[in-house]
Every structure is written in structure tokens, then in C-alpha cells.
Write a protein that holds these residues in place. Structure first.
Motif, short mmCIF file in Angstrom:
data_model
loop_
_atom_site.label_atom_id
_atom_site.label_comp_id
_atom_site.label_asym_id
_atom_site.label_seq_id
_atom_site.Cartn_x
_atom_site.Cartn_y
_atom_site.Cartn_z
N GLY A 292 1.09 -2.29 15.27
CA GLY A 292 0.28 -2.39 14.07
C GLY A 292 1.05 -1.92 12.85
N ARG A 293 0.33 -1.46 11.85
CA ARG A 293 0.92 -1.06 10.58
C ARG A 293 1.39 0.39 10.65
N GLU A 294 2.64 0.62 10.25
CA GLU A 294 3.28 1.91 10.35
C GLU A 294 3.72 2.40 8.97
N THR A 295 4.21 3.63 8.90
CA THR A 295 4.63 4.20 7.62
C THR A 295 6.15 4.15 7.47
N PHE A 296 6.59 3.54 6.37
CA PHE A 296 8.01 3.39 6.07
C PHE A 296 8.35 4.15 4.79
N LEU A 297 9.62 4.49 4.66
CA LEU A 297 10.14 5.18 3.48
C LEU A 297 11.23 4.33 2.86
N THR A 298 11.22 4.24 1.53
CA THR A 298 12.26 3.46 0.85
C THR A 298 12.54 4.07 -0.52
N PRO A 299 13.81 4.02 -0.98
CA PRO A 299 14.15 4.64 -2.26
C PRO A 299 13.64 3.84 -3.45
N VAL A 300 13.40 4.57 -4.54
CA VAL A 300 12.95 3.97 -5.79
C VAL A 300 13.96 4.29 -6.87
N ASN A 301 14.41 3.27 -7.56
CA ASN A 301 15.38 3.44 -8.63
C ASN A 301 14.62 3.55 -9.95
N TRP A 302 14.65 4.74 -10.53
CA TRP A 302 13.90 5.00 -11.76
C TRP A 302 14.72 5.96 -12.63
N PRO A 303 15.91 5.55 -13.02
CA PRO A 303 16.81 6.48 -13.70
C PRO A 303 16.42 6.70 -15.17
N HIS B 248 0.83 -1.20 0.00
CA HIS B 248 0.00 0.00 0.00
C HIS B 248 0.87 1.26 0.00
N GLY B 249 1.56 1.47 -1.12
CA GLY B 249 2.51 2.56 -1.21
C GLY B 249 2.10 3.66 -2.15
N ASP B 250 2.82 4.78 -2.04
CA ASP B 250 2.59 5.95 -2.90
C ASP B 250 3.95 6.54 -3.26
N LEU B 251 4.13 6.87 -4.53
CA LEU B 251 5.39 7.41 -5.03
C LEU B 251 5.42 8.93 -4.93
N VAL B 252 6.61 9.47 -4.69
CA VAL B 252 6.80 10.92 -4.70
C VAL B 252 8.22 11.23 -5.17
N GLN B 253 8.36 12.36 -5.83
CA GLN B 253 9.66 12.79 -6.34
C GLN B 253 10.12 14.00 -5.54
N ASP B 254 11.36 13.98 -5.07
CA ASP B 254 11.86 15.11 -4.29
C ASP B 254 12.42 16.18 -5.23
N PRO B 255 12.76 17.36 -4.71
CA PRO B 255 13.21 18.46 -5.58
C PRO B 255 14.46 18.14 -6.39
N ILE C 131 12.02 -0.99 -6.54
CA ILE C 131 11.80 -0.54 -5.17
C ILE C 131 12.57 -1.43 -4.21
N GLN C 132 13.29 -0.79 -3.31
CA GLN C 132 14.07 -1.49 -2.29
C GLN C 132 13.17 -1.83 -1.10
N GLN C 133 13.38 -3.00 -0.52
CA GLN C 133 12.65 -3.34 0.71
C GLN C 133 13.02 -2.36 1.82
N GLY D 160 14.96 15.36 -7.91
CA GLY D 160 14.59 14.43 -8.96
C GLY D 160 14.56 12.98 -8.53
N ALA D 161 15.00 12.69 -7.29
CA ALA D 161 15.00 11.31 -6.81
C ALA D 161 13.57 10.89 -6.45
N TRP D 162 13.30 9.58 -6.64
CA TRP D 162 11.97 9.03 -6.35
C TRP D 162 12.01 8.23 -5.05
N TRP D 163 10.87 8.26 -4.35
CA TRP D 163 10.74 7.56 -3.07
C TRP D 163 9.36 6.91 -3.01
N LEU D 164 9.27 5.88 -2.18
CA LEU D 164 7.99 5.23 -1.90
C LEU D 164 7.73 5.31 -0.40
N VAL D 165 6.54 5.81 -0.03
CA VAL D 165 6.06 5.62 1.34
C VAL D 165 5.11 4.43 1.30
#
Length: 543
Positions: A298-309, A269-276, A317-319, A278-283
Motif C-alpha cells: 500500500g501507501r508508504e512514507t518517503f523522504l525527498t530533498p527540497v531545494n529552496w535556497p 500528500h506531503g509535508d515540509l520540514v526544515q532540519d537544524p 522537490i525531487q522525486q 537549514g536544509a528543507w525536506w518533504l515527507v
């Protein structure tokens, strides 16, 4: 950038994120809690501050029927799987100066439940909006017709708006479908069309549509909410499809619950976002689970990098891991929210009352809270913690955000009269009407009582221990809950003691007794129930 996981600890599932200028905003599901849909802000995706709640007026919508159904557990499990109604899987987006959140209010009507949880469900899908997300004032809901959950809101380059969601027609979670919508009125501007049934075709949900290099990407969660939960992606040249599944699906794979090297389980249950830059991330959501199966927060919010060059077609997506990019693994406890030193410019001061929560529809006139949140007075409700009648329960608390900590509250001038009847007042560890543990004063019995129930377990858990208290009259009854990842310890003291002195043990709960394949996490708070009509005041509240 180095970040530590989880970025939003403790009962923070189904994250959705958007960047507006240089600030990121994130929203979580809140299910049966009011206020609903907590919103967090960050300048760096690392340090987050709770700045508001999208559902912050009781008049916006009703949570009265956000009860919890006990359903058959997964696989061969003999335990029940608690499924709580209320606010599911919001999506937050921004378009032409307006911030929008779309969400589903899942209404559970036990009288229509024929043994299949879905038979008792109906859905209120809605949009709320605000021109200034930091002010914290959101509109009344604009409702729209959709028989399903987890709506996504996508604005195309031409300004047209689309809803994609997990359609529950004719059978639960059969596919991801889409339609064009007028966000101001909720009117459908097109027919609803199926887009994709997912990679595994097992409960496709949580869709998000993105446009990159002229192509439409559909990111979804699937495989169930715990074991098998994962993220998959498909791509199309038109928003209506056809969508081609990525050959590497699922791109965020299920974890092995028995693998001790895995930090975050049930990721999805993730959502993608791009930082200023240009790097991509998944919450995404995840669960910190020990070897015995404890999933305390319970279920918490994690952040992980997304490789989309460059022009690469598919994201990788990295675990989620404890710390990544330029850090080393941290200890398992996130120690709550990281310092908010990077977001001082967010013009919304933190309030000690902002993260207080009630259960379902509160009667706010029955609750008085001091400016610092340290004193709470409650007018008792006839609805107790173990009931879901549609009437308010006099309970107020906070989500448990740490694996280890202490919660305290001091009941002042408690009643002594035998006429107090069924009055109960104290400190509770609460998940839903089927699962809670508490320590309380019962004036009619002149006892301090410890109680723990969990009707989802097999066999069901129901323990009650009364300790007679010899005092005349009591002026202070202090309650304390000490919690670790393994144990919850309930203590009390009466008219005596300072600091660590004078505390008496009333009961112990193994956190495994409160763990389940559920949607929610624990809330710790004070309560007052019964038929008496006198305000009850707690001082020194630290929950």
C-alpha cells in the motif's frame, strides 16, 4: 545525510512531520485500525522509532463506523475502488510547549449510501494535544465544526491558530478553505473562507500552510489518490489570499505507472520540514508498484530533498528515489525500519506490543497479550472478518512492513467438540471486510481451512478449501504465512514437526489478487470468531 526509502514502510500513508528542538516527529493516517495515528521519532530523518499512538484509548472516539465502501474504479477499470473510513490525514504541529494533532474521523453509514460513496459520509474533525509527546498520553479530542477532511493547523507569528482543510461542501473536495480557531475549545473565531482550488482543480486535499520570508505558502495534494496524484503550491501575502499558483506546478509531478525506472509511484500528500542545518525536506506518501501492478504494502512514507535556497520564491522537490544525497540505490525491500541508533535519547522504550493493532472498535477485555507479545489469547467474537456490524471483531495483528517475510502462530489445545458450532480460529492476511485471506481451524468440521475473498475484483474472488485432518485429539495446530512481493503461501502442521519439517501447503494467493486502488495496506494477525465462549490461545506468535 544519506537516506533509504521508504523511511516508514508498509501501510504508512499521509505523513505529517514536525521538528521539536532536535527531534523529528511523524504521524500517519490509520483509517480503521486501533490504536490510531501512529507516531514515530527520529533525530536524523533516517532512523525512526514507533513511540506511541495519538488515539490510544477507546474512550477518545469511536471507530465503529469506519467500514469500507466499494466504489466505481478509476478510468475504465472494471474493479471497485475500496474506500475505508476512520482516521484520515493528520497534521502534527508544536506551539508554546504543546504538541497538537488535528485529524478527521470519517464515519461511513452504509444505510445512507445512495450509490455515491460521499452520500454515506459524515465527518468528525478534532484536535488532540499533549505537553510531552514522548510520554505518549494524548488528550481527549476537542471537536470542531468542519464539513471536510485533511485539516491542517497553522500558528501565525501573532499566536493566532488557523485550520485549513479540504472542504466537501457542497460537493466532494471542492476547494481548500480556512478559518481561525480556538484550539482549546474548538470554537470558530472567523467565517470559513475558500483559499484555493488547486492547480488541476481535481480533488485538492491534504493542505499545509507555512510562512517563509513574510509570505504564506499553501502546499496541497491533488489529482486523486493514485494515478495523477501530485503536489502543488501557491503563495499569498495574507493567510486569506489571494493565492497565486506556482508556474511550475505541480512541483511534485505524477509518475508514469508503466515506467520501470520510477521507484515510487503516486507520490503526493506531503509535508515540509526544515532540519537544524537549514536544509528543507518533504515527507510524502508513495507506492512501490511492480510492472504487473502489484502494490503489496500500500501507501508508504518517503523522504525527498527540497531545494529552496536563499530568497528563492518557490520550492523545488525531487522525486523520491531509493537512496539519495550520498548513497547508491538499495535493493527494493526496505527491510523494515532502520536501526534506531541515532535516537536513544528519545525517552520512550520500544515495546513489542506498541504496534499491535485491532480492527475498528476493539473489546480489549477479549484479548490477553503476554509482555513479549509472543502469546495472545482471544475470546471469540460473533463478528467475523468479513463483517462490519459495529460490534468488535476478535482479531489482533501488525501492519505488514516488509515485502518478504514469514508470520507464524500456534493454536494450543484447540477445541474438538462438535458443539463448537461456527467457531473459527487462525491466522489472517487482512485489508478490510471485503478483502482478506486466511488459514484456520474449524473444529465442527475437523478441518483446516484456507479462504480468500476479494469482492472488489471483477469478477469477485471467493475461494474456500477444506482439508480434513485425522487426529485425536489435536494439542497444537500451527499456522504459517510465507509472503513475497508476488505470492502469499498459507501452510499448517498438526502435532508434529520442528523447524521447517512437517509443513503442509493449504493455499497460494497471488498478491495481485489483494492489490487495488485503496487507502490501506495489509495487516497480518490472529483471530477467533464464533458463538462459543472459551478463550483460545496462540503461542509462538510472530506476526
Amino acid at each position: 545525510m544519506a537516506h533509504r526509502n521508504p523511511i516508514i514502510p508498509g501501510f504508512a500513508p499521509d505523513p505529517s512531520v514536525v521538528r521539536i528542538d532536535k527531534t523529528f516527529y511523524l504521524v500517519n493516517s490509520s483509517f480503521h485500525l486501533y490504536p490510531g495515528l501512529p507516531i514515530f521519532a527520529s533525530r536524523d530523518l533516517v532512523s525512526w522509532r514507533h513511540i506511541g499512538n495519538a488515539i490510544h484509548r477507546p474512550t477518545q472516539l469511536s471507530l465503529a463506523q469506519s467500514g469500507t465502501s466499494l466504489n466505481p474504479g478509476p478510468g475504465e477499470s472494471s474493479e471497485k475502488a475500496p474506500a475505508t473510513g476512520g482516521l484520515y490525514a493528520p497534521t502534527i504541529r508544536h506551539h508554546k510547549g504543546m504538541a497538537y494533532i488535528v485529524c478527521t474521523n470519517v464515519i461511513y453509514d452504509a444505510s445512507r449510501d445512495t450509490g455515491d460513496w460521499a452520500s454515506g459520509l459524515s465527518f468528525q474533525n478534532f484536535i488532540v494535544s499533549t505537553p510531552d509527546i514522548c510520554v505518549g498520553q494524548w488528550s481527549d479530542p476537542v471537536f470542531f465544526d468542519f464539513h471536510g477532511i485533511d485539516p491542517d493547523l497553522f500558528f501565525d507569528d501573532d499566536g493566532r491558530a488557523y485550520i485549513a482543510g479540504s472542504s466537501w461542501s457542497p460537493s466532494p473536495s471542492c476547494c481548500i478553505s480556512c478559518f481561525e480557531i480556538n484550539v482549546s475549545t474548538g470554537r470558530k473565531l472567523s467565517e470559513e473562507r475558500p483559499l484555493w482550488r488547486g492547480h488541476s482543480q481535481i480533488i485538492p486535499e491534504g493542505p499545509h500552510i507555512y510562512k517563509r520570508n513574510g509570505s504564506y505558502y499553501l502546499l496541497i495534494a491533488e489529482g486523486g489518490t493514485h494515478d495523477g496524484h501530485c503536489v502543488a503550491v501557491a503563495r499569498a501575502e495574507s493567510i486569506w489570499g489571494p493565492y497565486a499558483s506556482c508556474a511550475q506546478n505541480p512541483i511534485l509531478k505524477p509518475t508514469n505507472a508503466l515506467d520501470p525506472s520510477v521507484y515510487a509511484h503516486y507520490n503526493g500528500h506531503g509535508d515540509l520540514v526544515q532540519d537544524p542545518s537549514g536544509a528543507w525536506w518533504l515527507v510524502c506518501l508513495g507506492v512501490r508498484r511492480d510492472r504487473a501492478g502489484r502494490m503489496v504494502l500500500g501507501r508508504e512514507t518517503f523522504l525527498t530533498p527540497v531545494n529552496w535556497p536563499g530568497n528563492q520564491t518557490w520550492p523545488q522537490i525531487q522525486q523520491p528515489i531509493p537512496r539519495t544525497i550520498c548513497g547508491t540505490a538499495s535493493d527494493k525491500d526496505s527491510e523494515g525500519f532502520l536501526p534506531s541508533r541515532h535516537i536513544e535519547a528519545v525517552p520512550s522504550p520500544f515495546s513489542p506490543r506498541l504496534d499491535l493493532v485491532w480492527v475498528r472498535n476493539p473489546d480489549l477485555k477479549r484479548c490477553r497479550i503476554s509482555a513479549d507479545g509472543k502469546m495472545i489469547s482471544l475470546f471469540p467474537s460473533q463478528t467475523d472478518l468479513g463483517q462490519c456490524t459495529g460490534c468488535p471483531t476478535s482479531f489482533v495483528g501488525r501492519r505488514q512492513r516488509r515485502l518478504e517475510g514469514v508470520a507464524t502462530a500456534c493454536l494450543v489445545n484447540p477445541p474438538m467438540s462438535d458443539d463448537a458450532g461456527d467457531a473459527k480460529m487462525g491466522l489472517a492476511y487482512y485489508k478490510d471486510e471485503h478483502r482478506y485471506a486466511r488459514i484456520m481451524y474449524e473444529p465442527s468440521a475437523k478441518t483446516v481451512t484456507f479462504e480468500v475473498v476479494n469482492w472488489a475484483k471483477n469478477p469477485p474472488i471467493s475461494r474456500n478449501k477444506r482439508l480434513a485432518v485425522d487426529f485425536t485429539p489435536p494439542t497444537r495446530v500451527q499456522f504459517q504465512i510465507l509472503y513475497t512481493e508476488q505470492l502469499i503461501h498459507f501452510l499448517y502442521r498438526v502435532n508434529e514437526g520442528v523447524g521447517r519439517e512437517g509443513w503442509r501447503s493449504c493455499g497460494l494467493v497471488d498478491t495481485l489478487e489483494m492489490t487495488g486502488h485503496d487507502f490501506t495496506g495489509p495487516v497480518i494477525g490472529v483471530f477467533a470468531t464464533g458463538t462459543e465462549e472459551e478463550w483460545r490461545t496462540f503461542e509462538e506468535v510472530d506476526i
